[in-house]
Each structure stands twice: as structure tokens, then as C-alpha cells.
Design a protein around this motif. Structure first.
Motif, PDB file in Angstrom:
ATOM      1  N   ILE A 255      13.157   9.678 -14.348  1.00 46.22           N
ATOM      2  CA  ILE A 255      13.067  11.059 -13.889  1.00 46.22           C
ATOM      3  C   ILE A 255      13.265  11.154 -12.377  1.00 46.22           C
ATOM      4  CG2 ILE A 255      11.549  13.082 -13.757  1.00 46.22           C
ATOM      5  CD1 ILE A 255      10.185  12.047 -16.304  1.00 46.22           C
ATOM      6  N   ASN A 256      12.767  10.144 -11.647  1.00 47.28           N
ATOM      7  CA  ASN A 256      12.866  10.131 -10.180  1.00 47.28           C
ATOM      8  C   ASN A 256      13.535   8.840  -9.697  1.00 47.28           C
ATOM      9  OD1 ASN A 256      11.048  12.584  -9.336  1.00 47.28           O
ATOM     10  ND2 ASN A 256       9.868  11.466 -10.874  1.00 47.28           N
ATOM     11  N   PRO A 257      14.800   8.618 -10.043  1.00 42.83           N
ATOM     12  CA  PRO A 257      15.451   7.342  -9.673  1.00 42.83           C
ATOM     13  C   PRO A 257      15.586   7.150  -8.174  1.00 42.83           C
ATOM     14  CG  PRO A 257      17.066   8.921 -10.524  1.00 42.83           C
ATOM     15  CD  PRO A 257      15.721   9.522 -10.766  1.00 42.83           C
ATOM     16  N   MET A 258      15.815   8.240  -7.421  1.00 43.20           N
ATOM     17  CA  MET A 258      15.994   8.123  -5.973  1.00 43.20           C
ATOM     18  C   MET A 258      14.742   7.561  -5.313  1.00 43.20           C
ATOM     19  SD  MET A 258      19.076   9.275  -5.057  1.00 43.20           S
ATOM     20  CE  MET A 258      18.918   9.907  -3.401  1.00 43.20           C
ATOM     21  N   ILE A 259      13.587   8.071  -5.714  1.00 50.64           N
ATOM     22  CA  ILE A 259      12.328   7.635  -5.095  1.00 50.64           C
ATOM     23  C   ILE A 259      12.050   6.175  -5.411  1.00 50.64           C
ATOM     24  CG2 ILE A 259       9.823   7.958  -5.137  1.00 50.64           C
ATOM     25  CD1 ILE A 259      10.319  10.941  -5.553  1.00 50.64           C
ATOM     26  N   PHE A 260      12.207   5.779  -6.669  1.00 52.31           N
ATOM     27  CA  PHE A 260      11.876   4.404  -7.047  1.00 52.31           C
ATOM     28  C   PHE A 260      12.912   3.407  -6.535  1.00 52.31           C
ATOM     29  CE2 PHE A 260       9.041   6.698  -9.809  1.00 52.31           C
ATOM     30  CZ  PHE A 260       7.933   5.869  -9.869  1.00 52.31           C
ATOM     31  N   ASN A 261      14.168   3.807  -6.409  1.00 55.44           N
ATOM     32  CA  ASN A 261      15.163   2.926  -5.791  1.00 55.44           C
ATOM     33  C   ASN A 261      14.838   2.716  -4.311  1.00 55.44           C
ATOM     34  OD1 ASN A 261      16.628   2.599  -8.148  1.00 55.44           O
ATOM     35  ND2 ASN A 261      18.025   4.283  -7.702  1.00 55.44           N
ATOM     36  N   TRP A 262      14.379   3.778  -3.676  1.00 54.65           N
ATOM     37  CA  TRP A 262      13.966   3.678  -2.272  1.00 54.65           C
ATOM     38  C   TRP A 262      12.771   2.733  -2.133  1.00 54.65           C
ATOM     39  CZ3 TRP A 262       9.725   7.096  -0.246  1.00 54.65           C
ATOM     40  CH2 TRP A 262       9.466   6.835   1.107  1.00 54.65           C
ATOM     41  N   LEU A 263      11.797   2.842  -3.027  1.00 58.96           N
ATOM     42  CA  LEU A 263      10.631   1.955  -2.970  1.00 58.96           C
ATOM     43  C   LEU A 263      11.027   0.504  -3.214  1.00 58.96           C
ATOM     44  CD1 LEU A 263       7.922   4.068  -4.867  1.00 58.96           C
ATOM     45  CD2 LEU A 263       8.228   3.779  -2.406  1.00 58.96           C
ATOM     46  N   ASN A 264      11.993   0.286  -4.099  1.00 55.54           N
ATOM     47  CA  ASN A 264      12.449  -1.083  -4.356  1.00 55.54           C
ATOM     48  C   ASN A 264      13.113  -1.700  -3.132  1.00 55.54           C
ATOM     49  OD1 ASN A 264      11.516  -1.090  -6.998  1.00 55.54           O
ATOM     50  ND2 ASN A 264      13.446  -0.333  -7.836  1.00 55.54           N
TER      51      ASN A 264
ATOM     52  N   GLY B 151       0.822  -1.211   0.000  1.00 50.27           N
ATOM     53  CA  GLY B 151       0.000   0.000   0.000  1.00 50.27           C
ATOM     54  C   GLY B 151       0.851   1.253   0.000  1.00 50.27           C
ATOM     55  N   PHE B 152       1.930   1.251   0.781  1.00 51.24           N
ATOM     56  CA  PHE B 152       2.831   2.409   0.831  1.00 51.24           C
ATOM     57  C   PHE B 152       3.471   2.647  -0.540  1.00 51.24           C
ATOM     58  CE2 PHE B 152       6.898   4.463   1.699  1.00 51.24           C
ATOM     59  CZ  PHE B 152       6.502   5.519   2.511  1.00 51.24           C
ATOM     60  N   LYS B 153       3.990   1.578  -1.154  1.00 49.26           N
ATOM     61  CA  LYS B 153       4.614   1.715  -2.472  1.00 49.26           C
ATOM     62  C   LYS B 153       3.604   2.231  -3.500  1.00 49.26           C
ATOM     63  CE  LYS B 153       7.377  -1.378  -4.062  1.00 49.26           C
ATOM     64  NZ  LYS B 153       7.951  -2.662  -4.507  1.00 49.26           N
ATOM     65  N   LYS B 154       2.399   1.710  -3.437  1.00 50.35           N
ATOM     66  CA  LYS B 154       1.364   2.108  -4.398  1.00 50.35           C
ATOM     67  C   LYS B 154       0.988   3.575  -4.230  1.00 50.35           C
ATOM     68  CE  LYS B 154      -3.234   0.749  -6.040  1.00 50.35           C
ATOM     69  NZ  LYS B 154      -4.374  -0.188  -5.837  1.00 50.35           N
TER      70      LYS B 154
ATOM     71  N   SER C 255      -0.590  10.644   5.373  1.00 50.20           N
ATOM     72  CA  SER C 255      -1.180  11.048   6.645  1.00 50.20           C
ATOM     73  C   SER C 255      -1.613   9.861   7.493  1.00 50.20           C
ATOM     74  CB  SER C 255      -2.386  11.964   6.393  1.00 50.20           C
ATOM     75  OG  SER C 255      -3.355  11.303   5.607  1.00 50.20           O
ATOM     76  N   ALA C 256      -1.695   8.668   6.898  1.00 42.59           N
ATOM     77  CA  ALA C 256      -2.098   7.470   7.633  1.00 42.59           C
ATOM     78  C   ALA C 256      -1.408   6.254   7.035  1.00 42.59           C
ATOM     79  CB  ALA C 256      -3.617   7.297   7.591  1.00 42.59           C
ATOM     80  N   VAL C 257      -1.312   5.187   7.813  1.00 45.60           N
ATOM     81  CA  VAL C 257      -0.714   3.938   7.325  1.00 45.60           C
ATOM     82  C   VAL C 257      -1.568   3.398   6.181  1.00 45.60           C
ATOM     83  CG1 VAL C 257      -0.156   1.549   7.915  1.00 45.60           C
ATOM     84  CG2 VAL C 257       0.323   3.388   9.543  1.00 45.60           C
ATOM     85  N   PRO C 258      -0.995   3.231   4.994  1.00 41.89           N
ATOM     86  CA  PRO C 258      -1.787   2.783   3.847  1.00 41.89           C
ATOM     87  C   PRO C 258      -1.965   1.259   3.836  1.00 41.89           C
ATOM     88  CG  PRO C 258       0.469   3.164   3.169  1.00 41.89           C
ATOM     89  CD  PRO C 258       0.410   3.502   4.638  1.00 41.89           C
ATOM     90  N   ILE C 259      -3.052   0.819   3.283  1.00 47.16           N
ATOM     91  CA  ILE C 259      -3.346  -0.613   3.175  1.00 47.16           C
ATOM     92  C   ILE C 259      -3.780  -0.922   1.746  1.00 47.16           C
ATOM     93  CG2 ILE C 259      -4.860  -2.497   3.909  1.00 47.16           C
ATOM     94  CD1 ILE C 259      -2.967  -1.746   6.092  1.00 47.16           C
ATOM     95  N   ASP C 260      -3.129  -1.918   1.143  1.00 45.07           N
ATOM     96  CA  ASP C 260      -3.568  -2.430  -0.159  1.00 45.07           C
ATOM     97  C   ASP C 260      -3.967  -3.887   0.040  1.00 45.07           C
ATOM     98  OD1 ASP C 260      -4.093  -2.626  -2.892  1.00 45.07           O
ATOM     99  OD2 ASP C 260      -2.075  -3.347  -3.320  1.00 45.07           O
ATOM    100  N   LEU C 261      -5.268  -4.133   0.204  1.00 45.41           N
ATOM    101  CA  LEU C 261      -5.769  -5.463   0.535  1.00 45.41           C
ATOM    102  C   LEU C 261      -6.063  -6.225  -0.754  1.00 45.41           C
ATOM    103  CD1 LEU C 261      -6.319  -7.070   3.074  1.00 45.41           C
ATOM    104  CD2 LEU C 261      -8.662  -6.229   3.050  1.00 45.41           C
TER     105      LEU C 261
END
Length: 415
Positions: free
Chosen positions: A266-275, A50-53, A370-376
Motif C-alpha cells: 500500500i505504501n511502497p515509497m515509504i518502505f523503499n525509503w526505509l530500506n 529507531g527511526f525505521k521503527k 519531533s526528536a531523534v529516535p533511539i531503539d536501544l
């Protein structure tokens, strides 16, 4: 009849006269370990995905999946113009992996109010723009209507910018553009958005492309670039690669060669962090499965010791070691299933409550949310359950070999 399964059921359920149901404290701890481990794994997977999404959607919402600009453009927001013709548009849309194509113009400026000033980037959009992301994050006002004939220069600013410059809906502000000669435009705040993604919230102001086109003295088909949205995110890398080679051989009417970049480039830092978050998921899964597995191993060993007399009786009646091992593997499956049932109840209850009511809050300045995300996702739930069951049963095979060490003569006298 499956004799081993019948015996395992009797041990698990007990009978009304003499046999007691499996209920020693160690077994309860083993079942609790499975339940807690599965609940934590479900929560961890749903939160991380959920956070990555959510983060990915915010980055894509500002910059789309793929951007096509001129090779002559530099890293600033003042792009070298390209020609966006119907030929280019139709050529892009002919690709079955592409869902939408939209043009944009970006231009840096400085907002000046009576008390403050702030450097920002105006993003000019046209009537082909996909407003889905900003509709979701709009907290006041409305999106820009291309059919509006009010004649004002409309702008949608972020809550971050509004707070810094003390602006509210309906207020006016002047933006200065550093060019030759220096120009200024007066805008009216018609909408305020908030994505909690501070890197972009503090920067972008949305307005109409024709305003920025007029400031640059551009013709109608001249734009800073083209944004491309793909149908499936997992096709992004291949689509970007295909477009890179196709567009590098394409020339617009000015002779520009077109440069294609995915949002990951364009945003390698963000996507490397998500990986890197994927590694956290695997660490949690492995640790929880190991802990749950070892608690079940200890529980199974205790059951075998408690049933030493029964094992001796079965062996004296001609039962093979393999058959007796199957009894205890069936019994392990029942106990694991019971633990998984409670684990699913706890894990899914937490995920549903968090998804609906946002019980656990986060600091947007640190986590962009703003809140803990959930991808169910039901597929992840099914895979976790199947994987936990298979791995736990495999771990039960080794302790079940203890049955072979028990001899009938000694076990029948075992107290």
C-alpha cells in the motif's frame, strides 16, 4: 602458564621499577579511535533502527499490517463493500501468525466551518478496533467509547486539521459527503491526536463505523475492508502472501473475491525509503571500523618499534616468531578492549540520555518525528561489540608479521 599472555600483561600494565605502561600519544590516539568509532556505530545503529521503527509504527498505526478489500475497489477511499461474517473472521483468526482482525469503513468528505473548508477521509471503526497507537498519540480528549450513549457523532481529528480549521476539543463541525443525494453530518470533536506524520495527519478523521454505514445505506455486515495485525513483523511478507492466495479463492455472500495487500504494498515509497537507510548503516559501520582499525595498526607498529630490544632478547633466548606475535596480539586485544569500554560508555550514555530526555530535536514537517529516535536493543549492542573486536583483531594480524623482520643481532643494539 600462558607465557605470551603474561608478557603482554606486563607490557600493558608496566611494573613499579623500570617498565613504563603503554602510554605513547600514538597509542592514546589509537584507543581514542576505537572508542569514538564504536560510540558512533552504536549511536548510528540505534538511531537508524529507531527511526525505521517509529516511521513503520506510524504507517501501520493508520493502516494495520495487512488490508483485505474487494477486488472491485479502486485506489480511492470509497471502497466497494464486502461482507465481514463470523466465518471470515474465524477463518482469519485460525491462522497462528495473525494476532487481531478488525473491520473498517472509509469515506471521503469535506469539512465546512464558518470560515474554512477542508477535504478529509473519515475512517469508521467498530468496538473491535485496537486503540493502542492512537492512545499513544492522543494529546487531548479520549478515544471513542463504543458503549457511550450520548447520541452525538463523535470524531477524533488531528492537530493538523484542528489548526487549519481553528477547531478545539468540544467544537462542532459539519461534513458534507458527495453522493446522490448529497448528505451532511454534524460531528463533535471528542479527541485530538498528533503523530507528526503529516501525510496522514492532514487526512484522517476517526469516527464510528455505524455513522458511515448509515450514510452508505449498508447492512450491518458490510464494510470497506478488514485490517489484519500479525504477531511478528518479520512474518508480514509470508503471511500476506499466504492470505492473498487464500482470500482470492474466498467469496463473500455478495460473490466478491477478496484482495489482500500488505502495508508495504500500500505504501511502497515509504518502505523503499526505509530500506535505503540500511545502506547508510553499513556505510557508517564499514568506515568507522576501517578508521578504528587503521589507527590501531599504526599504534601496534609503534609498540613493536618501541619494543625492538625486547623482541631481540626474546629471539636470542629461543622464542619463535609466532610466540612473539601472540604477545603483541594479546596486547592489541587489551588496547582494543580499553577503547571499546570507553566507546560503550560514550555511545550508551548518549543513547540513554537521548531516549529519556529527547535532547536532539527534529523538524516534524521534514522528518515526521519531533526528536531523534533511539531503539536501544541489547542484541545490536552485543553484536557490534563482538564484530568490532573480531574485525579489529583480524586487522592486527598483518602488522604483527613485522616481528619476523627483526633480527636479534641488530635489535639488541637498537636504541
Amino acid at each position: 602458564m600462558n607465557t605470551e599472555l603474561f608478557i603482554a600483561k606486563r607490557i600493558y600494565r608496566g611494573d613499579k621499577k623500570n617498565e613504563k605502561r603503554v602510554s605513547s600519544p600514538a597509542i592514546k590516539i589509537a584507543i581514542s579511535g576505537i572508542a569514538l568509532g564504536l560510540a558512533i556505530m552504536l549511536a548510528a545503529v540505534c538511531i537508524i533502527i529507531g527511526f525505521k521503527k517509529e516511521i513503520r509504527e506510524k504507517v501501520i498505526g493508520f493502516g494495520s499490517h495487512i488490508q483485505i478489500t474487494s477486488f472491485d475497489s479502486n485506489s480511492s477511499y470509497e471502497h466497494h463493500p464486502i461482507s465481514f461474517s463470523d466465518t471470515l473472521k474465524n477463518r482469519l483468526l485460525s491462522n497462528p501468525k495473525i494476532a487481531r482482525v478488525q473491520k473498517f469503513i472509509t469515506k471521503p468528505g469535506i469539512i465546512k466551518t464558518d470560515e474554512d473548508f477542508l477535504g478529509i477521509v473519515l475512517k469508521g471503526i467498530s468496538d473491535d478496533y485496537d486503540w493502542q497507537f492512537f492512545k499513544k498519540n492522543l494529546i487531548e480528549g479520549a478515544i471513542i467509547n463504543p458503549n457511550d450513549t450520548s447520541g452525538i457523532n463523535r470524531a477524533i481529528i488531528s492537530q493538523n486539521i484542528a489548526n487549519k480549521l481553528h477547531l478545539k476539543l468540544g467544537d462542532h463541525f459539519t461534513t458534507y459527503f458527495v453522493q446522490e443525494p448529497v448528505r451532511a453530518r454534524r460531528f463533535t470533536v471528542t479527541g485530538i491526536y498528533e503523530t507528526n506524520f503529516e501525510d496522514y495527519d492532514k487526512l484522517y478523521v476517526l469516527t464510528e463505523a455505524k455513522i458511515l454505514s448509515g450514510l452508505n445505506d449498508w447492512e450491518d455486515d458490510m464494510v470497506s475492508g478488514v485490517e489484519v495485525l500479525v504477531k511478528e513483523y518479520n512474518q508480514l511478507d509470508q503471511t500476506a502472501q499466504d492470505l492473498f492466495f487464500e482470500m482470492s479463492n474466498y467469496q463473500d455472500r455478495f460473490g466478491n473475491r477478496l484482495y489482500t495487500r500488505s502495508i508495504k504494498d500500500i505504501n511502497p515509497m515509504i518502505f523503499n525509503w526505509l530500506n535505503l537507510l540500511d545502506m547508510n548503516v553499513w556505510v557508517i559501520l564499514i568506515l568507522m571500523i576501517l578508521v578504528s582499525g587503521f589507527t590501531m595498526i599504526s599504534g601496534l607498529l609503534i609498540i613493536i618499534l618501541e619494543r625492538t630490544n625486547m623482541i631481540g632478547m626474546l629471539k636470542s633466548m629461543g622464542a619463535r616468531d609466532f610466540s612473539i606475535r601472540k604477545v603483541f596480539l594479546y596486547l592489541s586485544a587489551f588496547l582494543i578492549g580499553q577503547g571499546m569500554l570507553w566507546g560503550n560508555v560514550m555511545g550508551l550514555t548518549f543513547c540513554i540520555l537521548q531516549k529519556e530526555f529527547n535532547i536532539l530535536r527534529l523538524d516534524p514537517a521534514t522528518y515526521y518525528l519531533s526528536a531523534v529516535p533511539i531503539d536501544l536493543n541489547p542484541w545490536y549492542v552485543i553484536l557490534l561489540n563482538v564484530g568490532t573486536l573480531i574485525v579489529s583483531l583480524i586487522m592486527m594480524i598483518a602488522p604483527s608479521y613485522l616481528v619476523a623482520k627483526i633480527t636479534p643481532a641488530k635489535s639488541i643494539r637498537f636504541e
